[in-house]
Design a protein around this motif. Structure first.
Motif, PDB file in Angstrom:
ATOM      1  N   MET A   1      -7.127  14.099  31.584  1.00 32.89           N
ATOM      2  CA  MET A   1      -7.500  15.022  30.255  1.00 32.89           C
ATOM      3  C   MET A   1      -7.380  16.308  30.573  1.00 32.89           C
ATOM      4  O   MET A   1      -7.235  17.242  29.694  1.00 32.89           O
ATOM      5  CB  MET A   1      -8.964  14.866  29.898  1.00 32.89           C
ATOM      6  CG  MET A   1      -9.383  13.647  29.247  1.00 32.89           C
ATOM      7  SD  MET A   1      -8.303  13.389  27.795  1.00 32.89           S
ATOM      8  CE  MET A   1      -9.425  13.606  26.446  1.00 32.89           C
ATOM      9  N   ILE A   2      -7.282  16.828  31.747  1.00 38.16           N
ATOM     10  CA  ILE A   2      -6.950  18.286  32.029  1.00 38.16           C
ATOM     11  C   ILE A   2      -5.915  18.410  32.817  1.00 38.16           C
ATOM     12  O   ILE A   2      -5.326  17.546  33.543  1.00 38.16           O
ATOM     13  CB  ILE A   2      -8.044  18.728  33.234  1.00 38.16           C
ATOM     14  CG1 ILE A   2      -7.860  17.507  34.008  1.00 38.16           C
ATOM     15  CG2 ILE A   2      -9.046  19.443  32.998  1.00 38.16           C
ATOM     16  CD1 ILE A   2      -7.747  17.836  35.194  1.00 38.16           C
TER      17      ILE A   2
ATOM     18  N   HIS B   1     -14.180  24.787  28.829  1.00 41.38           N
ATOM     19  CA  HIS B   1     -12.942  23.963  28.083  1.00 41.38           C
ATOM     20  C   HIS B   1     -13.149  22.643  28.798  1.00 41.38           C
ATOM     21  O   HIS B   1     -12.990  21.548  27.702  1.00 41.38           O
ATOM     22  CB  HIS B   1     -11.649  24.656  28.910  1.00 41.38           C
ATOM     23  CG  HIS B   1     -10.470  23.621  28.808  1.00 41.38           C
ATOM     24  ND1 HIS B   1      -9.411  24.169  27.961  1.00 41.38           N
ATOM     25  CD2 HIS B   1     -10.048  22.356  29.135  1.00 41.38           C
ATOM     26  CE1 HIS B   1      -8.373  23.130  27.864  1.00 41.38           C
ATOM     27  NE2 HIS B   1      -8.729  22.091  28.552  1.00 41.38           N
ATOM     28  N   GLU B   2     -13.658  22.048  30.020  1.00 38.30           N
ATOM     29  CA  GLU B   2     -13.652  21.032  30.499  1.00 38.30           C
ATOM     30  C   GLU B   2     -15.223  20.303  29.881  1.00 38.30           C
ATOM     31  O   GLU B   2     -15.061  19.221  29.451  1.00 38.30           O
ATOM     32  CB  GLU B   2     -13.591  20.845  31.908  1.00 38.30           C
ATOM     33  CG  GLU B   2     -12.275  21.383  32.615  1.00 38.30           C
ATOM     34  CD  GLU B   2     -11.225  20.664  32.166  1.00 38.30           C
ATOM     35  OE1 GLU B   2     -11.304  19.422  31.776  1.00 38.30           O
ATOM     36  OE2 GLU B   2     -10.159  21.090  32.567  1.00 38.30           O
TER      37      GLU B   2
ATOM     38  N   HIS C   1     -13.684  19.577  25.974  1.00 35.42           N
ATOM     39  CA  HIS C   1     -12.919  18.103  25.627  1.00 35.42           C
ATOM     40  C   HIS C   1     -14.072  16.908  25.205  1.00 35.42           C
ATOM     41  O   HIS C   1     -13.771  15.959  25.087  1.00 35.42           O
ATOM     42  CB  HIS C   1     -12.306  17.680  27.181  1.00 35.42           C
ATOM     43  CG  HIS C   1     -11.105  18.187  27.430  1.00 35.42           C
ATOM     44  ND1 HIS C   1     -10.032  18.000  26.342  1.00 35.42           N
ATOM     45  CD2 HIS C   1     -10.597  18.614  28.341  1.00 35.42           C
ATOM     46  CE1 HIS C   1      -9.201  18.634  26.782  1.00 35.42           C
ATOM     47  NE2 HIS C   1      -9.155  18.998  28.033  1.00 35.42           N
TER      48      HIS C   1
ATOM     49  N   GLU D   1      -5.508  20.177  23.890  1.00 37.30           N
ATOM     50  CA  GLU D   1      -5.800  21.387  24.891  1.00 37.30           C
ATOM     51  C   GLU D   1      -6.090  22.404  23.917  1.00 37.30           C
ATOM     52  O   GLU D   1      -6.957  23.219  24.313  1.00 37.30           O
ATOM     53  CB  GLU D   1      -4.406  21.397  25.478  1.00 37.30           C
ATOM     54  CG  GLU D   1      -4.036  20.588  26.475  1.00 37.30           C
ATOM     55  CD  GLU D   1      -5.395  20.211  27.399  1.00 37.30           C
ATOM     56  OE1 GLU D   1      -6.061  20.870  27.963  1.00 37.30           O
ATOM     57  OE2 GLU D   1      -5.496  18.963  27.693  1.00 37.30           O
TER      58      GLU D   1
ATOM     59  N   HIS E   1       0.234  22.809  27.337  1.00 38.13           N
ATOM     60  CA  HIS E   1      -0.725  23.723  27.626  1.00 38.13           C
ATOM     61  C   HIS E   1      -0.199  25.125  27.131  1.00 38.13           C
ATOM     62  O   HIS E   1      -0.778  26.214  26.718  1.00 38.13           O
ATOM     63  CB  HIS E   1      -1.364  24.001  29.190  1.00 38.13           C
ATOM     64  CG  HIS E   1      -2.167  22.990  29.579  1.00 38.13           C
ATOM     65  ND1 HIS E   1      -1.617  21.546  30.150  1.00 38.13           N
ATOM     66  CD2 HIS E   1      -3.420  22.622  29.569  1.00 38.13           C
ATOM     67  CE1 HIS E   1      -2.585  21.070  30.484  1.00 38.13           C
ATOM     68  NE2 HIS E   1      -3.803  21.603  29.805  1.00 38.13           N
TER      69      HIS E   1
END
Ligand SMILES: [Zn+2]
Length: 698
Positions: free
Chosen positions: A1-2, A469-470, A474, A499, A557
């Motif tokens: 996912m990242i 972000h994480e 998400h 993203e 990204h």
């Protein structure tokens, strides 16, 4: 996912053993620098620490540079503090990762192993002149293969262009009795299979991609037909297609499953062996259970077992050591089914983790206070955890080019019902940060104030953005009932939009006082300014240094960053929220109104969440295609020109520290130490010797 991949540079050394403890502590404290700054009483302590490091920091982070690549080293803080059993656990898990290394080469392209081995044989045995340009170009080509796990660029996906002739290569091959003939030889020089992953539907998602997930005679239609027939009814669908190659034989489309006894079986048996060793020295029962299920999955290829494993893995949070190992991310599949092999072994960083928990503990507040339309907000944000870890070893798709954070598992229903684990790779980020020079900042920042702020808060802002972000990004938002997964509804635009959504959550909250209130930001306004300046600078200019003039942006990204920056530029144009300024013949993008820019980020966040929640493909496609793909040619030309004086390579990756066990007379391991490899080439040749597990063709 990242999968935020960084580019910075700079090395420091530190094999573990020859440094005093204090030194090690200092390095890890610096890695966590931001957070220390946020506690008032630590401020003095922090500046003292920085001074000491400037004097004493002898670790050589930068190993070497070639082409557009720099190779860095990382240290493993905390390894020496582990018990012997924990050290063994780390060691066995890293071995399990490395023995699968050949798999990623074969996944990336069907001739990669053949070409790599022929080149390695030349590299090992060639007795002729190694000082001329031809040889250096040959060597660079091989290093690029090692870095990308194949003959296509890890980021742009373009096939490398050799800077040596066919005749020269033929000479090398025959002088060393190396075997490379037919298509595998021709492919190095011709125009076939020019892109590893092609996301342009017009040239064919499957046909236009060199990736080895589909045999060359399989069409997009075959893929769609095959997988639409596999019904994943109910609320717990498997990740169908994740662990297999799709082939067409005698007109029949079928899967070749990656498992013991199946495709890649020889590698997988060795992975199973080392996972079995690890299973004997786990820290707790959950880890034992998890490894048991992972082994069973590798034995059977059963994706239901993969889900069972992921549930245990996602909810197993009590040990000091964790890992990922498997066919996981689907970014390299233009159709989004097939997982690339990767492994990362990690040791927990307790100090940083405690501080990041502050963010996770407030996840619901961030959801409730976001700009999302009410019905798209999650009523209960489940299982958000965030930890900083230090990497002890990487392999497969995570090496040498590495993620800086990991957020798994990927299966949505497991994330929703059982939670997910999200970690930031602290020692990797630290190595990147310590390796980047300040020249490029001075070139692209508009004025001294922007530079001063960046130097003061840049790393802090970056780390907070990654965390938001994480942890929050998400995890945020929900999909309307009856709407399919983003992969189904938004198709090839899903990754870019996801993203962008996660980045926007971060951008929206970075200037928020809430971060100061919960003790993780030193200065809401300052952090917001630095983050916004940096994002716009990067999204509209600096990231273009990674592209060749005339190329479109392909990587998710990069697309997302330009999309966000260009959209905000356009929407705020009337009020000059972001202004394009020319000074001394150079272009800058200057933010005039940070508050209004934050409002714009909030609006775009709401819109992208709406697109995801409603599965609005057309709106998603329009956003990405209009703002994220095409590059302003004049700006690009200027950026490349201004960047040409910095010879620091735009992409970075890592060689792994080597874990060396020492044994007693009974061949039992009595200790394990970490040493740094001598060079990139030496490590790659050593890996080729130790971890060759597959035939050339699979
Ligand atoms: Zn992400």
């Amino acid at each position: 996912m990242i999968r935020s991949k960084l580019t910075g540079i700079k090395p420091t050394g530190g094999s573990k053993n020859n440094k005093p403890m204090k030194f090690k502590f200092i390095l890890s404290a610096i890695a966590l620098g931001i957070l220390l700054l946020s506690c008032t009483e630590s401020k003095k302590e922090t500046s003292d620490i920085i001074e000491i490091v400037e004097v004493e920091n002898k670790f050589n982070y930068l190993a070497e540079q070639f082409a557009d690549i720099k190779i860095l080293r990382y240290q493993v803080p905390g390894f020496d503090q582990l018990s012997l059993q924990q050290k063994k656990y780390v060691y066995y898990l890293t071995q399990a990762g490395l023995v699968g290394r050949d798999i990623i080469y074969d996944q990336n392209y069907r001739y990669n192993l053949t070409i790599r081995r022929a080149f390695e044989n030349v590299y090992q045995n060639y007795q002729g002149d190694r000082n001329n340009d031809d040889w250096k170009n040959f060597e660079t080509y091989l290093k690029r293969i090692w870095f990308a796990n194949g003959i296509h660029h890890h980021y742009s996906n373009d096939k490398f262009k050799p800077e040596f002739s066919q005749d020269y290569l033929n000479n090398l091959l025959s002088a060393t009795n190396s075997s490379l003939t037919g298509e595998a030889f021709d492919i190095i020089f011709n125009d076939a299979d020019a892109k590893k992953v092609n996301l342009n539907p017009e040239t064919g998602l499957v046909k236009g991609s060199a990736i080895n997930f589909y045999s060359p005679n399989v069409t997009v239609k075959d893929v769609d037909n095959y997988y639409s027939k596999i019904k994943v009814a109910g609320k717990t669908p498997i990740e169908k297609g994740l662990n297999s190659k799709l082939v067409k034989e005698n007109g029949i489309v079928k899967e070749k499953v990656w498992k013991s006894g199946g495709m890649y079986g020889a590698s997988i048996d060795k992975i199973i062996y080392w996972l079995g060793k690890a299973k004997e020295v786990t820290e707790n029962k959950e880890q034992t259970k998890g490894l048991g299920l992972l082994i069973k999955y590798y034995q059977t290829g059963d994706l239901k077992t993969w889900d069972e494993y992921n549930i245990v893995w996602a909810t197993s949070t009590t040990g000091d050591i964790d890992y990922i190992n498997g066919f996981i991310e689907v970014y390299s599949d233009p159709k989004g089914y097939k997982g690339t092999y990767e492994s990362v072994v990690q040791i927990k960083d307790f100090d940083m983790s405690a501080k990041m928990a502050a963010l996770a503990n407030n996840a619901q507040w961030f959801e409730d206070n976001s700009t999302l339309i009410e019905e798209h907000k999650k009523k209960n944000v489940v299982g958000v955890t965030y930890n900083t870890v230090n990497v002890a070893g990487e392999a497969g798709d995570s090496s040498p080019s590495t993620p800086i954070g990991i957020n798994l598992p990927n299966n949505n229903w497991i994330r929703e019902q059982h939670g997910s684990k999200s970690v930031s790779l602290g020692n990797i980020i630290e190595a990147y940060n310590n390796s980047s020079g300040s020249g490029r900042l001075a070139e692209f920042a508009y004025d001294d104030e922007e530079i001063e702020y960046e130097e003061k808060y840049g790393q802090t802002a970056d780390k907070l953005h990654t965390a938001l972000h994480e942890v929050i990004g998400h995890a945020s938002g929900q999909i309307n009932e009856g709407v399919g997964t983003p992969k189904e509804s938004l198709k090839n635009y899903a990754s870019t939009l996801e993203e962008a959504r996660a980045d926007l959550v971060g951008l929206y909250y970075l200037p928020d006082e809430k971060l100061v209130e919960i003790g993780i930001s030193p200065d809401a306004k300052g952090i917001g300014k630095v983050a916004f300046d940096g994002y716009i600078r990067n999204g509209l200019m600096v990231q273009l240094i990674r592209l060749n003039l005339g190329d479109d942006i392909e990587e998710a990204h990069m697309r997302n960053r330009q999309l966000v920056a260009a959209w905000a530029m356009e929407k705020g144009a009337n009020d000059k929220v972001i202004e394009k300024v020319t000074k001394d013949g150079k272009t800058y993008f200057v933010i005039n109104d940070y508050d209004q820019l934050r409002t714009l980020f909030g609006e775009l966040l709401r819109e992208i969440q709406r697109i995801k929640s409603e599965g609005d493909y057309e709106a998603g496609k329009a956003l990405v295609e209009n703002y994220g793909v095409k590059v302003d040619l004049d700006i690009h030309k200027e950026v490349l020109e201004r960047n040409s004086k910095f010879n620091s390579a735009p992409y970075g990756g890592f060689i792994n520290p080597v874990l060396v066990p020492s044994t007693n007379e009974d061949r039992e391991i009595i200790d394990i130490v970490v040493i740094q490899p001598e060079s990139f080439a030496i490590q790659m040749m050593e890996y080729a010797k130790q971890y060759t597990t597959l035939p050339n063709e699979n």
